[in-house]
Design an enzyme around this catalytic site. Sequence first.
Site, short mmCIF file in Angstrom:
data_model
loop_
_atom_site.label_atom_id
_atom_site.label_comp_id
_atom_site.label_asym_id
_atom_site.label_seq_id
_atom_site.Cartn_x
_atom_site.Cartn_y
_atom_site.Cartn_z
N ASN A 79 28.79 -6.13 -3.10
CA ASN A 79 29.98 -5.39 -3.79
C ASN A 79 29.83 -3.78 -3.20
O ASN A 79 28.94 -3.46 -2.26
CB ASN A 79 30.09 -5.38 -5.08
CG ASN A 79 30.69 -6.67 -5.53
OD1 ASN A 79 31.12 -7.56 -4.63
ND2 ASN A 79 30.65 -7.11 -6.73
N HIS A 109 7.17 5.81 0.28
CA HIS A 109 6.63 6.87 0.92
C HIS A 109 5.36 7.30 0.34
O HIS A 109 5.06 7.75 -0.62
CB HIS A 109 7.66 8.29 0.51
CG HIS A 109 8.97 8.21 1.35
ND1 HIS A 109 9.07 8.90 2.73
CD2 HIS A 109 10.03 7.91 1.14
CE1 HIS A 109 10.44 8.55 2.86
NE2 HIS A 109 10.95 7.87 2.22
N ALA A 163 22.07 -6.81 -15.16
CA ALA A 163 22.51 -5.70 -14.73
C ALA A 163 21.44 -4.60 -15.05
O ALA A 163 20.85 -4.62 -15.96
CB ALA A 163 23.90 -5.38 -15.51
N THR A 168 10.26 -5.69 -9.93
CA THR A 168 8.93 -5.08 -9.54
C THR A 168 7.76 -6.23 -8.73
O THR A 168 6.82 -5.97 -8.22
CB THR A 168 8.06 -4.28 -10.62
OG1 THR A 168 7.88 -5.09 -11.51
CG2 THR A 168 8.92 -3.09 -10.69
#
Length: 202
Positions: A79, A109, A163, A168
């Site tokens: 979507n 990073h 949602a 993780t």
Amino acid sequence: MWKKISNYSLIGIFNLFINYLFTKLIFPSARIIRLPIYLKGKKYIKIGKNFTSGVGLRIDALPEDKRKCIEIGDDVQINDYVHIGSILSVKIGNNVLIGSKVYISDHNHGYYGLNNIHSDPLVPPIKRNLSASPIVIEDNVWIGEFVAILPGVTIGKGSIIGAMSVVTRDIPPYQIAVGSPAKCIKKYNFSTKKWDIVKKRK
Ligand SMILES: CC(C)(COP(=O)(O)OP(=O)(O)OC[C@H]1O[C@@H](n2cnc3c(N)ncnc32)[C@H](O)[C@@H]1OP(=O)(O)O)[C@@H](O)C(=O)NCCC(=O)NCCS
């Protein structure tokens, strides 16, 4: 009023036509990719048959080994405003449905303990060495709105991510996982054909 509606639908049809032409030019196997799209590293992206995306898709494919790093299977639907970033490997299986504003990235990073490497916080984040672990999203997975999928995660086939969840750790097949970090709340029972409650979230 009728005039307005017919004007609008004409614009809609025109937009669809432009999107269709663009899709067939860029990824002929896809069904429809809606503009605008931001694409970096097209040659490192493989897209299967009947791919559909909403507006605002952003894909950054910047593999360090110059091999295809984003592979999307057949009949995948994404979507609006989804961002997929890869420098190593993001694999999305067949028949995967991805809600709006989902973020999928295989890199960070810097290093924060991975392989016992620790980035210096005095170095600006943008200048830290990138660390990466592959992501796999197996067939028939459904990812809800606003989900973030972080480096190194595998989501097993048929699983659902609720949602606003942040994934993780790996999610095994045929489970429903929700929350931040995403934890399993239900598991499909093939004998009873029901989603059994696994655990109540506190
Ligand atoms: C994940 C989902 C499918 C679960 O549906 P469900 O199994 O019917 O969920 P339930 O209502 O039985 O909820 C079970 C428990 O999980 C919790 N829960 C459900 N979805 C949650 C979510 N996204 N985040 C946090 N907790 C959630 C409920 O509060 C409930 O907790 P409780 O047992 O402590 O009361 C649904 O909640 C969801 O998030 N759908 C995504 C919608 C979406 O993004 N649509 C976009 C279309 S592409």
